[in-house]
Design a protein around this motif. Sequence first.
Motif, PDB file in Angstrom:
ATOM      1  N   VAL A   1       0.936  -1.293   0.143  1.00  0.00           N
ATOM      2  CA  VAL A   1      -0.169  -0.018   0.131  1.00  0.00           C
ATOM      3  C   VAL A   1       0.987   1.276  -0.065  1.00  0.00           C
ATOM      4  CG1 VAL A   1      -1.606   1.297   1.363  1.00  0.00           C
ATOM      5  CG2 VAL A   1      -1.979  -1.070   1.095  1.00  0.00           C
ATOM      6  N   ASP A   2       0.623   2.187  -0.900  1.00  0.00           N
ATOM      7  CA  ASP A   2       1.193   3.451  -0.772  1.00  0.00           C
ATOM      8  C   ASP A   2       0.528   4.354   0.147  1.00  0.00           C
ATOM      9  OD1 ASP A   2       1.959   6.181  -1.538  1.00  0.00           O
ATOM     10  OD2 ASP A   2       1.839   5.879  -3.470  1.00  0.00           O
ATOM     11  N   ARG A   3       1.210   4.378   1.417  1.00  0.00           N
ATOM     12  CA  ARG A   3       0.325   5.102   2.512  1.00  0.00           C
ATOM     13  C   ARG A   3       0.179   6.556   2.313  1.00  0.00           C
ATOM     14  NH1 ARG A   3       4.217   1.504   3.880  1.00  0.00           N
ATOM     15  NH2 ARG A   3       3.382  -0.099   5.133  1.00  0.00           N
ATOM     16  N   VAL A   4       1.098   7.209   1.426  1.00  0.00           N
ATOM     17  CA  VAL A   4       0.897   8.617   1.151  1.00  0.00           C
ATOM     18  C   VAL A   4      -0.133   8.793   0.128  1.00  0.00           C
ATOM     19  CG1 VAL A   4       2.301  10.580   0.061  1.00  0.00           C
ATOM     20  CG2 VAL A   4       3.261   9.026   1.602  1.00  0.00           C
ATOM     21  N   ARG A   5      -0.208   7.973  -0.814  1.00  0.00           N
ATOM     22  CA  ARG A   5      -1.241   7.969  -1.683  1.00  0.00           C
ATOM     23  C   ARG A   5      -2.599   7.826  -0.950  1.00  0.00           C
ATOM     24  NH1 ARG A   5      -3.669   4.913  -6.146  1.00  0.00           N
ATOM     25  NH2 ARG A   5      -4.762   6.640  -7.493  1.00  0.00           N
ATOM     26  N   LEU A   6      -2.689   6.858  -0.422  1.00  0.00           N
ATOM     27  CA  LEU A   6      -3.933   6.256   0.496  1.00  0.00           C
ATOM     28  C   LEU A   6      -4.313   7.592   1.355  1.00  0.00           C
ATOM     29  CD1 LEU A   6      -6.267   4.226   0.990  1.00  0.00           C
ATOM     30  CD2 LEU A   6      -4.335   3.327   2.702  1.00  0.00           C
ATOM     31  N   SER A   7      -3.376   8.131   2.160  1.00  0.00           N
ATOM     32  CA  SER A   7      -3.769   9.165   3.026  1.00  0.00           C
ATOM     33  C   SER A   7      -4.341  10.510   2.087  1.00  0.00           C
ATOM     34  CB  SER A   7      -2.535   9.835   3.785  1.00  0.00           C
ATOM     35  OG  SER A   7      -2.105   8.798   4.602  1.00  0.00           O
ATOM     36  N   THR A   8      -3.668  10.773   1.050  1.00  0.00           N
ATOM     37  CA  THR A   8      -4.037  11.572   0.066  1.00  0.00           C
ATOM     38  C   THR A   8      -5.382  11.611  -0.377  1.00  0.00           C
ATOM     39  OG1 THR A   8      -1.903  12.140  -0.855  1.00  0.00           O
ATOM     40  CG2 THR A   8      -3.562  13.030  -2.005  1.00  0.00           C
ATOM     41  N   GLN A   9      -5.674  10.231  -1.153  1.00  0.00           N
ATOM     42  CA  GLN A   9      -7.087   9.949  -1.365  1.00  0.00           C
ATOM     43  C   GLN A   9      -8.266  10.240  -0.489  1.00  0.00           C
ATOM     44  OE1 GLN A   9      -6.187  10.261  -4.628  1.00  0.00           O
ATOM     45  NE2 GLN A   9      -7.938   9.222  -4.906  1.00  0.00           N
ATOM     46  N   ILE A  10      -7.834   9.566   0.785  1.00  0.00           N
ATOM     47  CA  ILE A  10      -8.906   9.727   1.820  1.00  0.00           C
ATOM     48  C   ILE A  10      -9.048  11.213   2.362  1.00  0.00           C
ATOM     49  CG2 ILE A  10      -9.062   9.430   4.395  1.00  0.00           C
ATOM     50  CD1 ILE A  10      -7.842   6.570   4.022  1.00  0.00           C
ATOM     51  N   GLY A  11      -7.992  11.938   2.180  1.00  0.00           N
ATOM     52  CA  GLY A  11      -8.123  13.623   2.407  1.00  0.00           C
ATOM     53  C   GLY A  11      -8.801  14.354   1.402  1.00  0.00           C
ATOM     54  N   LYS A  12      -9.289  13.682   0.099  1.00  0.00           N
ATOM     55  CA  LYS A  12      -9.958  14.361  -0.920  1.00  0.00           C
ATOM     56  C   LYS A  12     -11.521  14.041  -0.647  1.00  0.00           C
ATOM     57  CE  LYS A  12      -6.562  13.799  -4.888  1.00  0.00           C
ATOM     58  NZ  LYS A  12      -6.715  12.925  -6.315  1.00  0.00           N
ATOM     59  N   ALA A  13     -11.999  14.898   0.350  1.00  0.00           N
ATOM     60  CA  ALA A  13     -13.245  14.750   1.035  1.00  0.00           C
ATOM     61  C   ALA A  13     -14.215  15.714   0.179  1.00  0.00           C
ATOM     62  CB  ALA A  13     -13.429  14.805   2.387  1.00  0.00           C
ATOM     63  N   TRP A  14     -13.724  16.501  -0.828  1.00  0.00           N
ATOM     64  CA  TRP A  14     -14.787  17.132  -1.305  1.00  0.00           C
ATOM     65  C   TRP A  14     -15.674  16.529  -2.091  1.00  0.00           C
ATOM     66  CZ3 TRP A  14      -9.689  17.859  -1.648  1.00  0.00           C
ATOM     67  CH2 TRP A  14      -9.008  17.358  -2.980  1.00  0.00           C
ATOM     68  N   PRO A  15     -16.914  16.838  -2.506  1.00  0.00           N
ATOM     69  CA  PRO A  15     -17.738  16.098  -3.151  1.00  0.00           C
ATOM     70  C   PRO A  15     -17.726  16.141  -4.806  1.00  0.00           C
ATOM     71  CG  PRO A  15     -18.893  18.337  -2.754  1.00  0.00           C
ATOM     72  CD  PRO A  15     -17.375  18.264  -2.054  1.00  0.00           C
ATOM     73  N   SER A  16     -18.020  15.090  -5.377  1.00  0.00           N
ATOM     74  CA  SER A  16     -17.840  14.769  -6.912  1.00  0.00           C
ATOM     75  C   SER A  16     -19.199  13.979  -7.189  1.00  0.00           C
ATOM     76  CB  SER A  16     -17.027  13.931  -7.148  1.00  0.00           C
ATOM     77  OG  SER A  16     -15.763  14.551  -6.877  1.00  0.00           O
ATOM     78  N   PRO A  17     -19.872  14.244  -8.201  1.00  0.00           N
ATOM     79  CA  PRO A  17     -20.914  13.543  -8.811  1.00  0.00           C
ATOM     80  C   PRO A  17     -20.722  12.178  -8.803  1.00  0.00           C
ATOM     81  CG  PRO A  17     -20.379  15.383 -10.573  1.00  0.00           C
ATOM     82  CD  PRO A  17     -19.334  15.104  -9.667  1.00  0.00           C
ATOM     83  N   LEU A  18     -21.726  11.384  -8.331  1.00  0.00           N
ATOM     84  CA  LEU A  18     -21.891  10.049  -8.507  1.00  0.00           C
ATOM     85  C   LEU A  18     -21.629   9.434  -9.845  1.00  0.00           C
ATOM     86  CD1 LEU A  18     -22.290   7.155  -7.309  1.00  0.00           C
ATOM     87  CD2 LEU A  18     -24.789   7.567  -7.605  1.00  0.00           C
ATOM     88  N   HIS A  19     -22.366  10.294 -10.847  1.00  0.00           N
ATOM     89  CA  HIS A  19     -22.462   9.891 -12.040  1.00  0.00           C
ATOM     90  C   HIS A  19     -22.824  10.983 -12.804  1.00  0.00           C
ATOM     91  CE1 HIS A  19     -23.185   7.056 -15.361  1.00  0.00           C
ATOM     92  NE2 HIS A  19     -24.232   7.494 -15.631  1.00  0.00           N
ATOM     93  N   GLU A  20     -22.238  11.155 -13.918  1.00  0.00           N
ATOM     94  CA  GLU A  20     -22.578  12.251 -14.888  1.00  0.00           C
ATOM     95  C   GLU A  20     -23.222  12.050 -16.042  1.00  0.00           C
ATOM     96  OE1 GLU A  20     -18.973  15.079 -15.431  1.00  0.00           O
ATOM     97  OE2 GLU A  20     -18.279  14.123 -13.596  1.00  0.00           O
ATOM     98  N   GLY A  21     -23.839  12.886 -16.742  1.00  0.00           N
ATOM     99  CA  GLY A  21     -24.625  12.531 -17.952  1.00  0.00           C
ATOM    100  C   GLY A  21     -26.005  12.761 -17.753  1.00  0.00           C
ATOM    101  N   LYS A  22     -26.629  12.727 -18.970  1.00  0.00           N
ATOM    102  CA  LYS A  22     -28.171  12.829 -18.855  1.00  0.00           C
ATOM    103  C   LYS A  22     -29.056  11.796 -17.957  1.00  0.00           C
ATOM    104  CE  LYS A  22     -32.013  13.239 -22.043  1.00  0.00           C
ATOM    105  NZ  LYS A  22     -32.689  13.130 -23.237  1.00  0.00           N
ATOM    106  N   GLY A  23     -29.850  12.358 -17.271  1.00  0.00           N
ATOM    107  CA  GLY A  23     -30.557  11.569 -16.123  1.00  0.00           C
ATOM    108  C   GLY A  23     -29.783  11.007 -15.092  1.00  0.00           C
ATOM    109  N   ALA A  24     -28.386  11.829 -14.751  1.00  0.00           N
ATOM    110  CA  ALA A  24     -27.874  11.211 -13.566  1.00  0.00           C
ATOM    111  C   ALA A  24     -28.387  11.928 -12.477  1.00  0.00           C
ATOM    112  CB  ALA A  24     -26.302  11.887 -13.803  1.00  0.00           C
TER     113      ALA A  24
END
Length: 188
Positions: free
Chosen positions: A60-83
């Motif tokens: 496990v890349d602990r730095v990358r894992l920590s960075t990913q967990i820290g990206k807590a801002w929201p992103s769309p679950l799915h994009e596109g028509k009818g999402a």
Amino acid sequence: ASHVYKVGDIEPWVRREGFTLMAEGETNCTRWYVCDKRAGEATTHRWLIVRGAAWNNEKVDRVRLSTQIGKAWPSPLHEGKGAPPVVVHTGVKEMADEFWPDVSPWITSTPNGARLCFAGHSLGGSMAMLLMAWSKLRLGVDPRAMNSPDEVTRRTTSLTQRAAELASSARPGDCDRNELLSFLALEG
């Protein structure tokens, strides 16, 4: 599902439980596997299992894992028509998206009549839920259609009740608690 935390070959552990290992993979942050449960020659269940954070695993890349967990801002679950107007944790979405191309063929190739099941622990549970949602949104595969009606009703009722409990503490302006469940045809 705990076998995904084993270091090394998990096939003997999965086989000991009566499953057949179909596929497995690792990223810098997680490990996943697909296994089938069979009755004779027929596959009755296909499981997709995702590991949570394993900080003590040397792969496990602990730095990358920590960075990913820290990206807590929201992103769309799915994009596109009818999402659906639903957002997810950006880092979790990115981690799941990394192995989506590897697991999606196993989702679409689930044998007729077999139940499609998703599981994971902690962070892996979050990624497993994304895989389930993406199965419907990206592939048009409805995991419920692969289950018996009685089992779907029982499990959906349990899931809906728990989701309602969690959503009852939501802040004003948050997504309506039934919106995602309705979109995924898990309620209503």
